[in-house]
Write a protein that holds these residues in place. Structure first.
Motif, PDB file in Angstrom:
ATOM      1  N   UNK A  77       0.836  -1.202   0.000  1.00 49.80           N
ATOM      2  CA  UNK A  77       0.000   0.000   0.000  1.00 49.80           C
ATOM      3  C   UNK A  77       0.872   1.253   0.000  1.00 49.80           C
ATOM      4  N   UNK A  78       1.958   1.237   0.793  1.00 49.55           N
ATOM      5  CA  UNK A  78       2.900   2.362   0.813  1.00 49.55           C
ATOM      6  C   UNK A  78       3.504   2.557  -0.576  1.00 49.55           C
ATOM      7  N   UNK A  79       3.807   1.455  -1.257  1.00 48.65           N
ATOM      8  CA  UNK A  79       4.331   1.540  -2.624  1.00 48.65           C
ATOM      9  C   UNK A  79       3.323   2.204  -3.548  1.00 48.65           C
ATOM     10  N   UNK A  80       2.037   1.826  -3.417  1.00 43.66           N
ATOM     11  CA  UNK A  80       0.987   2.435  -4.242  1.00 43.66           C
ATOM     12  C   UNK A  80       0.872   3.937  -3.960  1.00 43.66           C
ATOM     13  N   UNK A  81       0.927   4.320  -2.697  1.00 38.06           N
ATOM     14  CA  UNK A  81       0.843   5.739  -2.323  1.00 38.06           C
ATOM     15  C   UNK A  81       2.002   6.511  -2.943  1.00 38.06           C
ATOM     16  N   UNK A  82       3.192   5.939  -2.894  1.00 40.52           N
ATOM     17  CA  UNK A  82       4.371   6.589  -3.482  1.00 40.52           C
ATOM     18  C   UNK A  82       4.195   6.772  -4.994  1.00 40.52           C
ATOM     19  N   UNK A  83       3.727   5.717  -5.674  1.00 36.27           N
ATOM     20  CA  UNK A  83       3.514   5.792  -7.125  1.00 36.27           C
ATOM     21  C   UNK A  83       2.466   6.847  -7.453  1.00 36.27           C
ATOM     22  N   UNK A  84       1.382   6.895  -6.663  1.00 36.32           N
ATOM     23  CA  UNK A  84       0.320   7.880  -6.898  1.00 36.32           C
ATOM     24  C   UNK A  84       0.835   9.301  -6.669  1.00 36.32           C
ATOM     25  N   UNK A 139      -1.920  19.111 -15.395  1.00 35.04           N
ATOM     26  CA  UNK A 139      -3.148  18.481 -15.870  1.00 35.04           C
ATOM     27  C   UNK A 139      -4.122  18.213 -14.726  1.00 35.04           C
ATOM     28  N   UNK A 140      -3.616  17.719 -13.591  1.00 29.18           N
ATOM     29  CA  UNK A 140      -4.485  17.371 -12.467  1.00 29.18           C
ATOM     30  C   UNK A 140      -5.141  18.589 -11.814  1.00 29.18           C
ATOM     31  N   UNK A 149     -11.252  15.182  -8.243  1.00 25.58           N
ATOM     32  CA  UNK A 149     -11.268  14.033  -7.345  1.00 25.58           C
ATOM     33  C   UNK A 149     -10.079  13.109  -7.378  1.00 25.58           C
ATOM     34  N   UNK A 150      -8.898  13.557  -7.860  1.00 23.79           N
ATOM     35  CA  UNK A 150      -7.748  12.654  -7.908  1.00 23.79           C
ATOM     36  C   UNK A 150      -7.376  12.155  -6.505  1.00 23.79           C
ATOM     37  N   UNK A 151      -7.201  13.074  -5.564  1.00 25.81           N
ATOM     38  CA  UNK A 151      -6.808  12.705  -4.201  1.00 25.81           C
ATOM     39  C   UNK A 151      -7.849  11.830  -3.519  1.00 25.81           C
ATOM     40  N   UNK A 152      -9.132  12.180  -3.673  1.00 20.75           N
ATOM     41  CA  UNK A 152     -10.208  11.408  -3.032  1.00 20.75           C
ATOM     42  C   UNK A 152     -10.301   9.994  -3.612  1.00 20.75           C
ATOM     43  N   UNK A 153     -10.139   9.879  -4.926  1.00 15.46           N
ATOM     44  CA  UNK A 153     -10.206   8.561  -5.567  1.00 15.46           C
ATOM     45  C   UNK A 153      -9.018   7.698  -5.148  1.00 15.46           C
ATOM     46  N   UNK A 154      -7.838   8.308  -5.053  1.00 15.50           N
ATOM     47  CA  UNK A 154      -6.664   7.559  -4.579  1.00 15.50           C
ATOM     48  C   UNK A 154      -6.915   7.061  -3.167  1.00 15.50           C
TER      49      UNK A 154
END
Length: 353
Positions: free
Chosen positions: A115-122, A132-133, A138-143
């Motif tokens: 999960x930490x790896x996913x957070x880092x990638x995001x 662009x973002x 809702x980028x942060x909320x969806x993550x």
């Protein structure tokens, strides 16, 4: 759970699993980056086509490889001869209960690394696409929702994996059953249940009454399964998200209860070449034979039932004599094929074990 925590067992598990964990994290990093970049590319095309700027969650199919990685980590950490390893550990200062609960704790800690790896990638994806973002909703909320999905569905998958593993004494058979046999069997049973409810009119009546009493907007909101489907932030309501989280937590509690029962019944002295006990053998054989009967029914009886449903040209739930004939043929097919499959499997297993 704290009283079962043992630093020696944790060290032993992570020492055996460190290489597959590191490899798995690198693989997951590439997969997670591909998922997020693919979603961003899709969103760019969507904005240019329809001006919809809502970032969406990922289809669950994208996380299948994460599940495969965890299963590989777990079985590699156990080694080829699981029974001998458990007997060696149980002969020391550790109880069977301690061993199993420390396995659960270890694999849950491993989930945190992923999960930490996913957070880092995001986060890195956000840094690369800040311009662009800025126009994306809702980028942060969806993550954050994706992280919640990974936690809840990950825990469910982990407890399921450990529970299935307790049914087998052979690692290779357990791995094959976990990946193919048991999931396919459960899918066949649920498919059979769904088709049965459909032709007797239960699902159809529910759907008709639901459409009759709901507006289009309400249908869209109520049918969005936040933790299971691909949705944007506009489809998410706090109430529905809370309900789905509560349901997922309830499933986790039930599965931990089942896991607790399974690990109590797991006795090394009762293990044979494949199963951890005679009861577990019977459970698996009954599950698979019933699933084969259900599959046969879907293959052989479905056309007969469909002909009765559509004999007037439109879909009509079966009633009266047609319902008796359809349900009777369905049950008869499941029972006959399931019984034959049960006898064949028991005879094969008797020669093996």
């Amino acid at each position: 759970m704290k009283k079962y925590l043992n630093k020696g067992l944790l060290y032993t598990w992570f020492n055996a699993a460190k290489v597959p964990i590191i490899i798995g994290i690198f693989i997951w990093g590439f997969i997670a980056n591909s998922i997020i970049e693919s979603n961003l590319t899709y969103l760019k095309n969507q904005i240019s086509d329809s001006f919809f700027n809502g970032f969406r969650t990922t289809n669950l199919e994208s996380y299948v490889m994460l599940g495969v990685i965890f299963i590989a980590i777990y079985f590699i950490s156990q080694g080829i001869n699981k029974r001998n390893t458990n007997m060696f550990l149980s002969s020391g200062p550790y109880t069977k209960r301690q061993i199993k609960y420390n396995e659960l704790i270890s694999i849950l800690i491993t989930l945190v690394f992923f999960i930490v790896t996913y957070v880092y990638i995001a986060f890195m994806a956000y840094i690369r696409n800040r311009g662009f973002l800025a126009i994306v909703d809702g980028y942060g909320a969806i993550i954050l929702i994706e992280i919640v999905r990974m936690i809840l569905i990950g825990i469910i998958g982990i407890v399921f994996m450990l529970t299935v593993d307790l049914l087998f004494s052979n690692s290779a058979i357990g791995f094959i059953s976990m990946i193919f046999i048991i999931p396919i069997s459960i899918f066949a049973l649920f498919t059979k249940l769904y088709t049965t409810l459909n032709y007797i009119g239960v699902l159809n009546n529910f759907r008709l009454s639901y459409l009759f009493n709901s507006s289009d907007d309400e249908i869209q909101k109520n049918t969005a399964k936040i933790l299971l489907e691909c949705v944007s932030l506009r489809d998410v309501t706090v109430r529905e998200l809370s309900i789905e989280i509560i349901i997922a937590l309830s499933i986790i509690v039930i599965m931990i209860f089942i896991f607790n029962i399974a690990q109590r019944r797991y006795k090394l002295e009762h293990c044979n070449k494949i199963f951890s006990s005679k009861l577990n053998e019977n459970i698996i054989v009954i599950l698979v034979s019933t699933a084969l009967g259900s599959f046969a029914s879907l293959f052989f009886v479905s056309e007969f039932i469909n002909n009765m449903q559509y004999k007037s040209g439109d879909y009509v739930p079966l009633t009266g004599v047609d319902l008796v004939k359809g349900l009777g043929a369905d049950i008869l097919c499941v029972v006959i094929v399931g019984f034959i499959a049960y006898k064949i499997m028991k005879k094969i297993l008797k020669n093996i074990v």
